[in-house]
Write an enzyme that holds these catalytic residues in place. Structure first.
Site, PDB file in Angstrom:
ATOM      1  N   ASP A   1     -52.637 -54.002 -19.555  1.00 55.06           N
ATOM      2  CA  ASP A   1     -52.872 -53.741 -18.107  1.00 55.06           C
ATOM      3  C   ASP A   1     -53.964 -55.070 -17.579  1.00 55.06           C
ATOM      4  O   ASP A   1     -54.714 -55.167 -18.331  1.00 55.06           O
ATOM      5  CB  ASP A   1     -53.320 -52.462 -18.015  1.00 55.06           C
ATOM      6  CG  ASP A   1     -53.075 -52.137 -16.362  1.00 55.06           C
ATOM      7  OD1 ASP A   1     -52.406 -51.313 -16.155  1.00 55.06           O
ATOM      8  OD2 ASP A   1     -53.880 -52.648 -15.646  1.00 55.06           O
ATOM      9  N   ILE A   2     -53.638 -55.642 -16.322  1.00 56.39           N
ATOM     10  CA  ILE A   2     -54.620 -56.423 -15.833  1.00 56.39           C
ATOM     11  C   ILE A   2     -56.058 -55.675 -15.225  1.00 56.39           C
ATOM     12  O   ILE A   2     -57.146 -56.362 -15.292  1.00 56.39           O
ATOM     13  CB  ILE A   2     -53.929 -57.161 -14.473  1.00 56.39           C
ATOM     14  CG1 ILE A   2     -54.456 -58.366 -14.243  1.00 56.39           C
ATOM     15  CG2 ILE A   2     -53.881 -56.143 -13.255  1.00 56.39           C
ATOM     16  CD1 ILE A   2     -53.788 -59.300 -13.208  1.00 56.39           C
TER      17      ILE A   2
ATOM     18  N   ASN B   1     -46.534 -42.386 -14.175  1.00 57.41           N
ATOM     19  CA  ASN B   1     -46.990 -41.888 -12.848  1.00 57.41           C
ATOM     20  C   ASN B   1     -45.575 -42.008 -12.206  1.00 57.41           C
ATOM     21  O   ASN B   1     -44.942 -42.888 -12.037  1.00 57.41           O
ATOM     22  CB  ASN B   1     -47.951 -42.618 -12.227  1.00 57.41           C
ATOM     23  CG  ASN B   1     -49.375 -42.620 -12.892  1.00 57.41           C
ATOM     24  OD1 ASN B   1     -49.640 -41.564 -13.310  1.00 57.41           O
ATOM     25  ND2 ASN B   1     -49.970 -43.670 -13.142  1.00 57.41           N
TER      26      ASN B   1
ATOM     27  N   VAL C   1     -46.553 -49.560  -9.116  1.00 60.69           N
ATOM     28  CA  VAL C   1     -45.582 -50.350  -9.164  1.00 60.69           C
ATOM     29  C   VAL C   1     -44.045 -49.853  -9.435  1.00 60.69           C
ATOM     30  O   VAL C   1     -44.122 -48.845 -10.527  1.00 60.69           O
ATOM     31  CB  VAL C   1     -45.975 -51.298 -10.617  1.00 60.69           C
ATOM     32  CG1 VAL C   1     -44.691 -52.434 -10.787  1.00 60.69           C
ATOM     33  CG2 VAL C   1     -47.287 -52.065 -10.170  1.00 60.69           C
TER      34      VAL C   1
ATOM     35  N   HIS D   1     -43.185 -47.659 -16.000  1.00 62.15           N
ATOM     36  CA  HIS D   1     -43.735 -48.225 -17.280  1.00 62.15           C
ATOM     37  C   HIS D   1     -44.857 -47.033 -17.820  1.00 62.15           C
ATOM     38  O   HIS D   1     -45.223 -46.098 -17.100  1.00 62.15           O
ATOM     39  CB  HIS D   1     -45.024 -49.163 -16.381  1.00 62.15           C
ATOM     40  CG  HIS D   1     -45.628 -48.818 -15.275  1.00 62.15           C
ATOM     41  ND1 HIS D   1     -45.009 -48.653 -14.063  1.00 62.15           N
ATOM     42  CD2 HIS D   1     -46.886 -48.364 -14.892  1.00 62.15           C
ATOM     43  CE1 HIS D   1     -45.602 -48.478 -12.871  1.00 62.15           C
ATOM     44  NE2 HIS D   1     -46.979 -48.216 -13.552  1.00 62.15           N
TER      45      HIS D   1
ATOM     46  N   HIS E   1     -47.985 -46.172 -19.536  1.00 64.00           N
ATOM     47  CA  HIS E   1     -49.488 -46.443 -19.922  1.00 64.00           C
ATOM     48  C   HIS E   1     -49.617 -45.833 -21.086  1.00 64.00           C
ATOM     49  O   HIS E   1     -49.533 -44.665 -21.444  1.00 64.00           O
ATOM     50  CB  HIS E   1     -50.270 -45.869 -18.823  1.00 64.00           C
ATOM     51  CG  HIS E   1     -50.122 -46.150 -17.358  1.00 64.00           C
ATOM     52  ND1 HIS E   1     -50.954 -47.062 -16.672  1.00 64.00           N
ATOM     53  CD2 HIS E   1     -49.359 -45.912 -16.142  1.00 64.00           C
ATOM     54  CE1 HIS E   1     -50.686 -47.258 -15.557  1.00 64.00           C
ATOM     55  NE2 HIS E   1     -49.692 -46.380 -15.327  1.00 64.00           N
TER      56      HIS E   1
HETATM   57  P1  5GP Z   1     -49.142 -47.169 -11.806  1.00 71.38           P
HETATM   58  O1  5GP Z   1     -50.304 -46.908 -10.773  1.00 71.38           O
HETATM   59  O2  5GP Z   1     -47.961 -47.966 -10.884  1.00 71.38           O
HETATM   60  O3  5GP Z   1     -48.795 -46.288 -12.596  1.00 71.38           O
HETATM   61  O4  5GP Z   1     -49.546 -48.345 -12.594  1.00 71.38           O
HETATM   62  C1  5GP Z   1     -49.574 -49.771 -12.002  1.00 71.38           C
HETATM   63  C2  5GP Z   1     -50.265 -50.532 -13.211  1.00 71.38           C
HETATM   64  O5  5GP Z   1     -50.049 -52.203 -13.235  1.00 71.38           O
HETATM   65  C3  5GP Z   1     -51.911 -50.353 -12.868  1.00 71.38           C
HETATM   66  O6  5GP Z   1     -52.766 -50.057 -14.082  1.00 71.38           O
HETATM   67  C4  5GP Z   1     -52.127 -51.934 -12.814  1.00 71.38           C
HETATM   68  O7  5GP Z   1     -53.572 -52.264 -13.269  1.00 71.38           O
HETATM   69  C5  5GP Z   1     -51.151 -52.667 -13.302  1.00 71.38           C
HETATM   70  N1  5GP Z   1     -50.916 -53.961 -12.719  1.00 71.38           N
HETATM   71  C6  5GP Z   1     -50.655 -54.281 -11.416  1.00 71.38           C
HETATM   72  N2  5GP Z   1     -50.527 -55.522 -11.266  1.00 71.38           N
HETATM   73  C7  5GP Z   1     -50.416 -56.105 -12.473  1.00 71.38           C
HETATM   74  C8  5GP Z   1     -49.989 -57.442 -13.078  1.00 71.38           C
HETATM   75  O8  5GP Z   1     -50.022 -58.131 -12.240  1.00 71.38           O
HETATM   76  N3  5GP Z   1     -50.307 -57.749 -14.508  1.00 71.38           N
HETATM   77  C9  5GP Z   1     -50.393 -56.655 -15.168  1.00 71.38           C
HETATM   78  N4  5GP Z   1     -50.691 -57.010 -16.319  1.00 71.38           N
HETATM   79  N5  5GP Z   1     -50.756 -55.400 -14.787  1.00 71.38           N
HETATM   80  C10 5GP Z   1     -50.624 -55.078 -13.594  1.00 71.38           C
END
Ligand code: 5GP
Ligand code: ZN
Length: 114
Positions: free
Chosen positions: A30-31, A87, A96, A100, A102
């Protein structure tokens, strides 16, 4: 899907810090990590939310959990413990819209989650 960030990482159009991959799943760091270990495990297939999972996706969902298990073992956090989270939609904070899993570990987790 052409406008999806995680499809672009899966296709290699955008670089990701990839830690595991096969024909059906991809895992990358994760970024913005929320724990010492924070890996995202995605299906290569574009599935927007867990509400969109179909009978055809049984195998790939299993592959995602097998990847999580393997990564946790490789990183030495399997026995101590870790958390896996999907999520779904806005109340859960999904940002996103390509599912995914986590994988979070390396610290004590609170419960209930925020
Ligand atoms: P969500 O909130 O949708 O469950 O999690 C999205 C996750 O994607 C977040 O933890 C966020 O830090 C990660 N994320 C968003 N953009 C990028 C990216 O460009 N690269 C990576 N590796 N992770 C990302
Ligand atoms: Zn996608």
């Amino acid at each position: 899907m052409s406008d999806c960030l995680f499809c672009k990482i899966s296709d290699g159009e955008i670089s990701g810090d990839i830690v595991h991959q096969n024909d059906s799943v991809l895992a990358f760091n994760d970024i913005n990590p929320q724990a010492p270990h924070h890996v995202l495990i995605i299906p290569r297939k574009h599935i927007p939310t867990t509400n969109d999972i179909s009978d055809d996706d049984r195998d790939v969902l299993g592959e995602m959990y097998l990847a999580a298990k393997q990564i946790a073992a490789e990183r030495g956090i399997a026995d101590g413990g870790y958390r896996t989270v999907f999520n779904c939609n806005s109340d859960a904070g999904q940002k996103v819209y390509h599912i995914h899993l986590h994988l979070l570990g390396g610290r004590k987790m609170g419960w209930p989650p925020g």
